[in-house]
Motif scaffolding. Structure first.
Motif, PDB file in Angstrom:
ATOM      1  N   SER A 216       0.819  -1.211   0.000  1.00 13.62           N
ATOM      2  CA  SER A 216       0.000   0.000   0.000  1.00 13.62           C
ATOM      3  C   SER A 216       0.850   1.258   0.000  1.00 13.62           C
ATOM      4  CB  SER A 216      -0.926   0.020   1.218  1.00 13.62           C
ATOM      5  OG  SER A 216      -0.171  -0.025   2.411  1.00 13.62           O
ATOM      6  N   THR A 217       2.157   1.118   0.299  1.00 14.11           N
ATOM      7  CA  THR A 217       3.019   2.291   0.284  1.00 14.11           C
ATOM      8  C   THR A 217       3.609   2.542  -1.092  1.00 14.11           C
ATOM      9  OG1 THR A 217       4.937   0.965   0.898  1.00 14.11           O
ATOM     10  CG2 THR A 217       3.641   1.914   2.693  1.00 14.11           C
ATOM     11  N   PHE A 218       3.260   1.750  -2.074  1.00 18.33           N
ATOM     12  CA  PHE A 218       3.790   1.909  -3.427  1.00 18.33           C
ATOM     13  C   PHE A 218       2.747   2.545  -4.331  1.00 18.33           C
ATOM     14  CE2 PHE A 218       6.013  -2.308  -2.367  1.00 18.33           C
ATOM     15  CZ  PHE A 218       6.953  -1.638  -1.610  1.00 18.33           C
ATOM     16  N   ILE A 219       3.208   3.081  -5.427  1.00 21.90           N
ATOM     17  CA  ILE A 219       2.305   3.624  -6.442  1.00 21.90           C
ATOM     18  C   ILE A 219       1.905   2.502  -7.399  1.00 21.90           C
ATOM     19  CG2 ILE A 219       2.180   5.201  -8.398  1.00 21.90           C
ATOM     20  CD1 ILE A 219       1.983   6.548  -5.732  1.00 21.90           C
ATOM     21  N   GLN A 220       0.633   2.382  -7.656  1.00 26.52           N
ATOM     22  CA  GLN A 220       0.159   1.358  -8.583  1.00 26.52           C
ATOM     23  C   GLN A 220       0.612   1.695 -10.004  1.00 26.52           C
ATOM     24  OE1 GLN A 220      -1.508  -1.424  -7.644  1.00 26.52           O
ATOM     25  NE2 GLN A 220      -1.160  -0.754  -5.547  1.00 26.52           N
ATOM     26  N   TYR A 221       1.171   0.723 -10.715  1.00 30.24           N
ATOM     27  CA  TYR A 221       1.665   0.950 -12.066  1.00 30.24           C
ATOM     28  C   TYR A 221       1.346  -0.261 -12.919  1.00 30.24           C
ATOM     29  CZ  TYR A 221       4.840   1.945 -15.921  1.00 30.24           C
ATOM     30  OH  TYR A 221       5.371   2.191 -17.160  1.00 30.24           O
ATOM     31  N   GLN A 222       0.429  -0.113 -13.863  1.00 29.00           N
ATOM     32  CA  GLN A 222       0.029  -1.174 -14.788  1.00 29.00           C
ATOM     33  C   GLN A 222      -0.368  -2.445 -14.040  1.00 29.00           C
ATOM     34  OE1 GLN A 222       3.101  -1.743 -17.690  1.00 29.00           O
ATOM     35  NE2 GLN A 222       2.683   0.200 -18.720  1.00 29.00           N
ATOM     36  N   GLY A 223      -1.166  -2.242 -12.987  1.00 28.81           N
ATOM     37  CA  GLY A 223      -1.727  -3.384 -12.280  1.00 28.81           C
ATOM     38  C   GLY A 223      -0.784  -4.052 -11.310  1.00 28.81           C
ATOM     39  N   LYS A 224       0.451  -3.572 -11.154  1.00 29.89           N
ATOM     40  CA  LYS A 224       1.396  -4.197 -10.236  1.00 29.89           C
ATOM     41  C   LYS A 224       1.942  -3.145  -9.284  1.00 29.89           C
ATOM     42  CE  LYS A 224       2.859  -7.756 -13.525  1.00 29.89           C
ATOM     43  NZ  LYS A 224       3.996  -8.377 -14.222  1.00 29.89           N
ATOM     44  N   SER A 225       2.562  -3.614  -8.185  1.00 30.65           N
ATOM     45  CA  SER A 225       3.159  -2.722  -7.204  1.00 30.65           C
ATOM     46  C   SER A 225       4.671  -2.849  -7.276  1.00 30.65           C
ATOM     47  CB  SER A 225       2.674  -3.083  -5.794  1.00 30.65           C
ATOM     48  OG  SER A 225       1.282  -2.873  -5.705  1.00 30.65           O
ATOM     49  N   PHE A 226       5.358  -1.696  -7.285  1.00 34.83           N
ATOM     50  CA  PHE A 226       6.812  -1.682  -7.370  1.00 34.83           C
ATOM     51  C   PHE A 226       7.355  -0.783  -6.275  1.00 34.83           C
ATOM     52  CE2 PHE A 226       5.384  -2.541 -11.661  1.00 34.83           C
ATOM     53  CZ  PHE A 226       6.214  -3.570 -12.069  1.00 34.83           C
ATOM     54  N   PRO A 227       8.411  -1.193  -5.590  1.00 38.62           N
ATOM     55  CA  PRO A 227       9.052  -0.269  -4.669  1.00 38.62           C
ATOM     56  C   PRO A 227       9.683   0.883  -5.449  1.00 38.62           C
ATOM     57  CG  PRO A 227      10.258  -2.346  -4.784  1.00 38.62           C
ATOM     58  CD  PRO A 227       9.033  -2.517  -5.601  1.00 38.62           C
ATOM     59  N   LEU A 228       9.520   2.117  -4.917  1.00 37.43           N
ATOM     60  CA  LEU A 228      10.074   3.332  -5.539  1.00 37.43           C
ATOM     61  C   LEU A 228       9.554   3.554  -6.959  1.00 37.43           C
ATOM     62  CD1 LEU A 228      13.796   3.118  -4.335  1.00 37.43           C
ATOM     63  CD2 LEU A 228      11.923   4.415  -3.327  1.00 37.43           C
ATOM     64  N   ALA A 229       8.344   3.092  -7.233  1.00 39.43           N
ATOM     65  CA  ALA A 229       7.782   3.300  -8.572  1.00 39.43           C
ATOM     66  C   ALA A 229       7.607   4.780  -8.872  1.00 39.43           C
ATOM     67  CB  ALA A 229       6.437   2.573  -8.694  1.00 39.43           C
ATOM     68  N   TRP A 230       7.383   5.601  -7.833  1.00 37.97           N
ATOM     69  CA  TRP A 230       7.227   7.032  -8.045  1.00 37.97           C
ATOM     70  C   TRP A 230       8.491   7.655  -8.628  1.00 37.97           C
ATOM     71  CZ3 TRP A 230      10.755  10.059  -5.527  1.00 37.97           C
ATOM     72  CH2 TRP A 230      11.420   9.491  -4.436  1.00 37.97           C
ATOM     73  N   LEU A 231       9.659   6.992  -8.439  1.00 34.94           N
ATOM     74  CA  LEU A 231      10.919   7.554  -8.909  1.00 34.94           C
ATOM     75  C   LEU A 231      11.272   7.097 -10.322  1.00 34.94           C
ATOM     76  CD1 LEU A 231      13.462   9.204  -8.347  1.00 34.94           C
ATOM     77  CD2 LEU A 231      14.451   7.192  -7.240  1.00 34.94           C
ATOM     78  N   TYR A 232      11.192   5.787 -10.581  1.00 33.53           N
ATOM     79  CA  TYR A 232      11.636   5.317 -11.889  1.00 33.53           C
ATOM     80  C   TYR A 232      10.486   4.994 -12.839  1.00 33.53           C
ATOM     81  CZ  TYR A 232      10.817   0.606  -9.974  1.00 33.53           C
ATOM     82  OH  TYR A 232      10.263  -0.513  -9.406  1.00 33.53           O
ATOM     83  N   ALA A 233       9.241   5.048 -12.362  1.00 34.80           N
ATOM     84  CA  ALA A 233       8.092   4.846 -13.256  1.00 34.80           C
ATOM     85  C   ALA A 233       6.988   5.834 -12.883  1.00 34.80           C
ATOM     86  CB  ALA A 233       7.582   3.412 -13.161  1.00 34.80           C
ATOM     87  N   PRO A 234       7.281   7.136 -12.905  1.00 30.53           N
ATOM     88  CA  PRO A 234       6.272   8.122 -12.495  1.00 30.53           C
ATOM     89  C   PRO A 234       5.163   8.247 -13.530  1.00 30.53           C
ATOM     90  CG  PRO A 234       8.179   9.247 -13.386  1.00 30.53           C
ATOM     91  CD  PRO A 234       8.534   7.784 -13.359  1.00 30.53           C
ATOM     92  N   SER A 235       4.027   8.719 -13.071  1.00 26.41           N
ATOM     93  CA  SER A 235       2.928   9.001 -13.988  1.00 26.41           C
ATOM     94  C   SER A 235       3.268  10.249 -14.805  1.00 26.41           C
ATOM     95  CB  SER A 235       1.640   9.224 -13.207  1.00 26.41           C
ATOM     96  OG  SER A 235       1.745  10.391 -12.415  1.00 26.41           O
ATOM     97  N   PRO A 236       2.650  10.427 -15.959  1.00 22.55           N
ATOM     98  CA  PRO A 236       2.910  11.647 -16.744  1.00 22.55           C
ATOM     99  C   PRO A 236       2.601  12.918 -15.963  1.00 22.55           C
ATOM    100  CG  PRO A 236       1.744  10.024 -18.075  1.00 22.55           C
ATOM    101  CD  PRO A 236       1.769   9.492 -16.680  1.00 22.55           C
TER     102      PRO A 236
END
Length: 736
Positions: free
Chosen positions: A4-24
């Motif tokens: 729950s502390t991760f940003i949802q990205y294409q249906g999966k959860s990634f640690p630090l997704a806000w940094l290397y897979a940010p939303s537009p």
């Protein structure tokens, strides 16, 4: 780490997704704000201001996720800065060279501003805390050179103006067509709330158990939308300058629908407890459900609005006619008068009370949808104005003020006994840390916010260390500063879009430009960096300790809310304190939402019972207002004995305790007067007014007997109890 502390990205959860897979949206927000911050920094360098980092910091402070929020915060930041500068002039003028007159006065100023922030919402509250800590920054920043107060204040104001202008300039370049987008977003949000409200009415009529939870969720959404409407109004000013007022009108009328829904739910529960058959009401429900099923279609195809509203109006008339017919049949059948059991199946009203309650609910829903149409299709030259009153906890403001006073005095005492050269920095940022976390309107959020303050300051210290020790010494041109500092600020901008760390990211952006100590002619050396940043970090720690010394207690908050509700009900019953149903419902909604927050965060296991008691009090107040409106109506033809009976009931209820044997006896006598007046009435309009009054007093009396302890002392009563409190039993015999 939880997902729950991760940003949802294409249906999966990634640690630090806000940094290397940010939303537009996150990427362009960080890019735009970083560019604006670097532009402000360059202008401040060009103007040879002594601390250019403050201009860079201002950009990040006023740059928010929507344009309306940014513009509103910028406006109130200017007002807060000017107020703080005037406060600094005043304090430095009356106590020159007197440290232990200055420190208590500064503590008092910061405490006053922190306390006042509780009585305002959104960025008005932020303006107050900004006035508090701006005064601290100017006063203690110029204290070593007292003859430079004016220059320091002008420089501080210049940083703010430069930062705001740069942020707005870049926002205009990156943003386009945002007035139309904001209008569509406003209408979509309102239509979603109305659709969910319609579904909740349908669930209640079908007897589903999820109504209470859905109603509470809707209340929270309504309150959130009320706050957003102010910012959306700024964004849509090009379409119509009063669209935010129209949106608040829809929100307010939806709140009235929910309050009437609680009223209807309470009445249904009473009939269920007494096992009263409802053949006529069930027939009306069978006609109502298809209309409610079709109602959400109007938000997809607005051409259907007139026909659907016409059907609602027909349903309302059908409910009213059914209630009148039922009561007339009971009169013809010589139905007995109400007895002390308050069995809704006894008496002349019967299930007609439910028909009238449903009619009121549909009436409020029809008005809410009609107001939505005015928001969807704004008219030119519209000068509609609408404001909603908020309820504020004065004790909470006192606690915030005391925290600020205590924080400043402790840090000032530490400065006095140690003679630390960076003591002024310590006192300044201790005050900043406490003040910044006094404006959210949510005490627990303020406690969490001060921890974010420490986390953000620590992250800024790490980044500043890397800049000062490694990167900045290797560059001598402004372009190098843009690459190094801008890159780290861009990362902070991406973090602002990640909800779990957005608070700490905002503080990171607040401190980073200050900690690196950028100036035109030299770089910060290592010793200066350690001294200044350690003082800032120690100030953040003192702010955390101050909040820990005066912690937020959910049970105390609950008791204050309950006592405030009882006091408001007593005032409501006095002739000199008339308020509209909307004002009463909205203030009650504020109190209920505070308890809903406690329940959602598992802070208080009494929260569900408290919410039920508060909603009961809201229902009692709403029915009291209806009685008062009936008494004050110019065209009312109530019999004198009915008027006297209702006024007597309200007079007893306004006393303390509100519920006693005299109040209950007055309630039964009012019921008997209304019953006789209905039987003797020959005028349909007057008869309908009497019927409404009788059903309202029946409900008030039932709730007084069941929730007497709460109405008197704020003591919680279990809503699952189906028995009246024996302390409030009426006399065995009553004579009119």
């Amino acid at each position: 780490m939880k997902s729950s502390t991760f940003i949802q990205y294409q249906g999966k959860s990634f640690p630090l997704a806000w940094l290397y897979a940010p939303s537009p949206q996150a990427f362009f927000f960080a890019l735009r704000t970083t560019a604006a911050a670097m532009l402000a920094l360059g202008i401040a360098f060009w103007m040879e201001l002594d601390s250019p980092g403050w201009a860079c910091q201002t950009v990040w402070l006023v740059s928010l996720l929507t344009r309306g929020e940014s513009i509103s915060k910028a406006r109130w930041r200017i007002i807060g800065t000017l107020t703080g500068a005037l406060g600094a002039f005043f304090l430095s003028a009356i106590v020159p060279q007197q440290a232990w007159l200055m420190f208590p006065l500064m503590a008092g100023w910061l405490g006053l501003c922190s306390a006042m922030a509780v009585y305002f919402s959104h960025f008005r509250a932020y303006s107050w805390v900004l006035a508090g800590y701006t005064c601290t920054i100017i006063t203690f920043g110029a204290a070593p050179n007292c003859d430079q107060y004016f220059d320091f204040a002008i420089a501080r104001g210049s940083y703010v103006i430069i930062g705001i202008l740069c942020e707005m300039a870049l926002a205009c370049i990156f943003s386009f067509n945002w007035d139309t987008k904001s209008h569509h977003s406003m209408c979509d949000t309102l239509s979603g709330i109305l659709t969910k409200t319609t579904g909740t009415i349908k669930d209640l009529l079908q007897g589903r158990a999820s109504v209470v939870a859905t109603t509470q969720e809707l209340m929270v959404q309504i309150k959130e939308m009320e706050g957003k409407s102010k910012f959306m109004g700024i964004e849509t000013v090009g379409i119509n300058p009063h669209l935010d007022d129209r949106a608040r009108d829809v929100i307010a009328k939806t709140a009235l629908v929910l309050s009437q829904l609680v009223d209807l739910s309470t009445r249904l529960q009473i009939y269920k407890e007494h096992h009263v058959p409802l053949p006529v009401f069930n027939k009306i429900v069978s006609k109502t459900l298809p209309v409610l099923d079709q109602l959400p279609e109007v938000f997809q195809d607005t051409t259907l609005i007139p026909s659907r509203l016409s059907k609602l109006d027909q349903l309302r008339n059908f409910c009213r006619r059914a209630a009148t017919k039922l009561i007339q049949q009971n009169i013809n059948n010589r139905a007995p008068t109400d007895d002390t059991s308050l069995n809704p199946g006894r008496g002349i009203v019967g299930e007609g009370a439910l028909c009238l309650a449903l009619e009121r609910t549909l009436d409020k829903l029809e008005h809410a949808i009609s107001s939505y149409v005015a928001t969807l299709y704004p008219e030119r030259g519209d000068h509609f104005r609408f404001r909603l009153p908020d309820w504020h906890d004065g004790r909470e403001g006192f606690s915030h003020g005391m925290r600020a006073v205590l924080a400043v005095l402790i840090s000032a005492f530490f400065f006095e006994i140690t003679a630390w050269p960076q003591g002024f920095i310590l006192v300044t940022f201790t005050g900043v840390g406490v003040a910044l976390n006094s404006a959210s309107g949510d005490p627990l959020q303020d406690q969490k916010g001060v921890m974010n303050f420490l986390k953000g300051a620590t992250a800024a210290w790490i980044a500043a260390f890397f800049l000062v020790m490694v990167l900045l010494p290797s560059t001598k041109v402004f372009e190098g500063v843009i690459i190094t500092l801008g890159g780290l600020m861009f990362i902070g901008g991406l973090a602002r879009y990640c909800p779990p760390i957005s608070g700490a990211a905002a503080i990171y952006e607040f401190f980073l430009p200050i900690m690196i100590g950028l100036q035109n002619h030299h770089l910060m050396n290592e010793i200066q960096f350690y001294n200044n940043t350690n003082a800032i970090l120690f100030g953040a720690i003192l702010a955390v300790l101050t909040f820990a010394s005066l912690p937020f207690k959910p049970l105390d908050k609950q008791k204050r809310i309950c006592h405030a509700t009882c006091l408001a009900l007593r005032k409501l019953s006095k002739p000199s304190n008339r308020i509209s149903p909307l004002n009463w419902v909205w203030r009650s909604l504020d109190r209920v939402i505070l308890m809903v927050r406690q329940e959602s965060r598992n802070e208080n296991h009494y929260a569900p019972i408290t919410i039920s008691n508060l909603l009961m009090a809201q229902t009692v107040g709403l029915n009291i207002i209806r009685l008062e409106t009936l008494l004050e109506a110019e065209d009312s033809d109530l019999p004198p004995r009915v008027t006297r009976a209702i006024k007597t009931l309200l007079r007893y209820f306004a006393a303390r305790p509100s519920v006693n044997n005299a109040t209950i006896q007055a309630g039964y006598l009012a019921l008997m007067s209304l019953d006789r007046a209905i039987r003797e009435s020959n005028d349909l309009a007057t008869e309908l007014e009497l019927i409404y009054a009788l059903t309202d007093i029946r409900l008030i009396l039932h709730l007084m007997l069941k929730y007497g302890d709460f109405l008197n002392e704020g003591t919680l009563v279990d809503p699952q109890s189906q028995r009246f409190d024996s302390k409030y039993a009426p006399p065995k015999s009553l004579k009119l």
